[in-house]
Design a protein around this motif. Structure first.
Motif, PDB file in Angstrom:
ATOM      1  N   HIS A 101       0.846  -1.191   0.000  1.00 46.26           N
ATOM      2  CA  HIS A 101       0.000   0.000   0.000  1.00 46.26           C
ATOM      3  C   HIS A 101       0.880   1.238   0.000  1.00 46.26           C
ATOM      4  O   HIS A 101       1.989   1.208   0.538  1.00 46.26           O
ATOM      5  N   THR A 102       0.351   2.315  -0.549  1.00 46.51           N
ATOM      6  CA  THR A 102       0.984   3.623  -0.400  1.00 46.51           C
ATOM      7  C   THR A 102      -0.062   4.601   0.088  1.00 46.51           C
ATOM      8  O   THR A 102      -1.127   4.740  -0.518  1.00 46.51           O
ATOM      9  N   ARG A 103       0.247   5.249   1.200  1.00 43.45           N
ATOM     10  CA  ARG A 103      -0.578   6.342   1.717  1.00 43.45           C
ATOM     11  C   ARG A 103       0.105   7.631   1.296  1.00 43.45           C
ATOM     12  O   ARG A 103       1.296   7.818   1.540  1.00 43.45           O
ATOM     13  N   ALA A 104      -0.633   8.520   0.639  1.00 47.99           N
ATOM     14  CA  ALA A 104      -0.063   9.765   0.121  1.00 47.99           C
ATOM     15  C   ALA A 104      -0.906  10.947   0.556  1.00 47.99           C
ATOM     16  O   ALA A 104      -2.133  10.842   0.653  1.00 47.99           O
ATOM     17  N   ARG A 105      -0.252  12.076   0.812  1.00 49.21           N
ATOM     18  CA  ARG A 105      -0.945  13.297   1.191  1.00 49.21           C
ATOM     19  C   ARG A 105      -0.301  14.484   0.495  1.00 49.21           C
ATOM     20  O   ARG A 105       0.914  14.667   0.556  1.00 49.21           O
ATOM     21  N   CYS A 106      -1.122  15.280  -0.188  1.00 44.60           N
ATOM     22  CA  CYS A 106      -0.652  16.530  -0.796  1.00 44.60           C
ATOM     23  C   CYS A 106      -0.719  17.597   0.294  1.00 44.60           C
ATOM     24  O   CYS A 106      -1.799  17.973   0.732  1.00 44.60           O
ATOM     25  N   TYR A 107       0.439  18.073   0.751  1.00 44.54           N
ATOM     26  CA  TYR A 107       0.485  18.967   1.900  1.00 44.54           C
ATOM     27  C   TYR A 107       0.724  20.434   1.552  1.00 44.54           C
ATOM     28  O   TYR A 107       0.575  21.308   2.414  1.00 44.54           O
ATOM     29  N   LYS A 108       1.061  20.737   0.289  1.00 45.55           N
ATOM     30  CA  LYS A 108       1.329  22.118  -0.092  1.00 45.55           C
ATOM     31  C   LYS A 108       1.054  22.308  -1.571  1.00 45.55           C
ATOM     32  O   LYS A 108       1.409  21.462  -2.391  1.00 45.55           O
ATOM     33  N   LEU A 109       0.410  23.443  -1.900  1.00 46.90           N
ATOM     34  CA  LEU A 109       0.142  23.802  -3.290  1.00 46.90           C
ATOM     35  C   LEU A 109       0.654  25.199  -3.574  1.00 46.90           C
ATOM     36  O   LEU A 109       0.573  26.077  -2.712  1.00 46.90           O
ATOM     37  N   ALA A 114       2.696  21.061  -6.816  1.00 47.96           N
ATOM     38  CA  ALA A 114       2.048  20.358  -5.707  1.00 47.96           C
ATOM     39  C   ALA A 114       3.108  19.510  -5.010  1.00 47.96           C
ATOM     40  O   ALA A 114       3.898  18.825  -5.661  1.00 47.96           O
ATOM     41  N   PHE A 115       3.140  19.560  -3.675  1.00 51.48           N
ATOM     42  CA  PHE A 115       4.109  18.834  -2.875  1.00 51.48           C
ATOM     43  C   PHE A 115       3.395  17.711  -2.124  1.00 51.48           C
ATOM     44  O   PHE A 115       2.371  17.942  -1.484  1.00 51.48           O
ATOM     45  N   VAL A 116       3.959  16.507  -2.229  1.00 51.75           N
ATOM     46  CA  VAL A 116       3.307  15.315  -1.691  1.00 51.75           C
ATOM     47  C   VAL A 116       4.312  14.526  -0.859  1.00 51.75           C
ATOM     48  O   VAL A 116       5.503  14.495  -1.174  1.00 51.75           O
ATOM     49  N   ARG A 117       3.806  13.882   0.190  1.00 50.52           N
ATOM     50  CA  ARG A 117       4.641  12.961   0.966  1.00 50.52           C
ATOM     51  C   ARG A 117       3.814  11.748   1.334  1.00 50.52           C
ATOM     52  O   ARG A 117       2.580  11.798   1.339  1.00 50.52           O
ATOM     53  N   GLY A 118       4.502  10.659   1.635  1.00 49.56           N
ATOM     54  CA  GLY A 118       3.774   9.452   1.978  1.00 49.56           C
ATOM     55  C   GLY A 118       4.701   8.341   2.416  1.00 49.56           C
ATOM     56  O   GLY A 118       5.901   8.539   2.610  1.00 49.56           O
ATOM     57  N   CYS A 119       4.100   7.160   2.555  1.00 52.28           N
ATOM     58  CA  CYS A 119       4.875   5.983   2.914  1.00 52.28           C
ATOM     59  C   CYS A 119       4.238   4.754   2.282  1.00 52.28           C
ATOM     60  O   CYS A 119       3.056   4.761   1.942  1.00 52.28           O
ATOM     61  N   SER A 120       5.049   3.724   2.126  1.00 54.93           N
ATOM     62  CA  SER A 120       4.578   2.458   1.578  1.00 54.93           C
ATOM     63  C   SER A 120       4.760   1.379   2.635  1.00 54.93           C
ATOM     64  O   SER A 120       5.763   1.358   3.347  1.00 54.93           O
ATOM     65  N   TYR A 121       3.791   0.475   2.701  1.00 55.65           N
ATOM     66  CA  TYR A 121       3.770  -0.540   3.749  1.00 55.65           C
ATOM     67  C   TYR A 121       2.992  -1.752   3.258  1.00 55.65           C
ATOM     68  O   TYR A 121       2.330  -1.685   2.218  1.00 55.65           O
ATOM     69  N   GLU A 122       3.073  -2.841   4.007  1.00 55.91           N
ATOM     70  CA  GLU A 122       2.296  -4.032   3.653  1.00 55.91           C
ATOM     71  C   GLU A 122       0.921  -3.953   4.324  1.00 55.91           C
ATOM     72  O   GLU A 122      -0.037  -3.571   3.695  1.00 55.91           O
ATOM     73  N   ASP A 123       0.855  -4.290   5.601  1.00 52.07           N
ATOM     74  CA  ASP A 123      -0.439  -4.309   6.286  1.00 52.07           C
ATOM     75  C   ASP A 123      -0.509  -3.378   7.494  1.00 52.07           C
ATOM     76  O   ASP A 123      -1.540  -3.260   8.120  1.00 52.07           O
ATOM     77  N   ASP A 124       0.603  -2.693   7.810  1.00 53.93           N
ATOM     78  CA  ASP A 124       0.637  -1.813   8.969  1.00 53.93           C
ATOM     79  C   ASP A 124       1.335  -0.512   8.606  1.00 53.93           C
ATOM     80  O   ASP A 124       2.543  -0.495   8.381  1.00 53.93           O
TER      81      ASP A 124
END
Length: 152
Positions: A101-109, A114-124
């Motif tokens: 999975h990847t959770r992503a958030r656009c935090y600045k425009l 557009a600036f985005v940050r996030g993380c990738s994980y399996e189930d947690d």
């Protein structure tokens, strides 16, 4: 226009691209300025046959797609954009055989970026295998907010 957060409604957008269809990218969650997408584990995406770890290109494709969708949910509009910069810090290999999975958030425009940050994980989400940041550039059309730009 308010973009619905109903995953089944916006998951249809993933079906428009042969790229996301071939990879099997799935919509998991959506909110203002962010989303979670998933990539099922598939043998054809293995990068290291000895360990079974997914190829970095498959992981990057998921991250890039999730980042683009996060921008989409932040600006609440359809705008052409391109990945200007992306950094992925691998904290460990993704576990073989597991959906990622990847959770992503656009935090600045800005009007152009557009600036985005996030993380990738399996189930947690609290145990990510990668941390990532990216910058997207709007390629044509009106700015995301503020005064309208003149297009030649």
């Amino acid at each position: 226009m308010k973009i619905p957060h109903d995953v089944t409604a916006w998951a249809q957008f993933l079906a428009f691209s042969p790229y996301t269809v071939r990879l099997g990218i799935e919509a998991v969650a959506a909110e203002d300025g962010g989303c979670v997408l998933a990539l099922p584990y598939a043998p054809e995406f293995i990068g290291d046959p000895d360990s079974g770890v997914l190829h970095g290109g498959a992981v990057t494709a998921l991250i890039d797609t999730a980042f683009g969708f996060a921008v989409f949910f932040r600006i609440q509009a359809f705008r052409p954009m391109a990945t200007l910069d992306m950094r992925i810090d691998y904290l460990r290999p993704a576990r073989p055989g597991m959906k990622i999975h990847t959770r992503a958030r656009c935090y600045k425009l800005t009007p152009e970026l557009a600036f985005v940050r996030g993380c990738s994980y399996e189930d947690d989400v609290e145990d990510p295998f990668a941390s990532c940041v990216g910058v997207f550039m709007f390629t044509v059309g009106q700015p995301a907010f503020g005064k309208a730009a003149k297009v030649p």
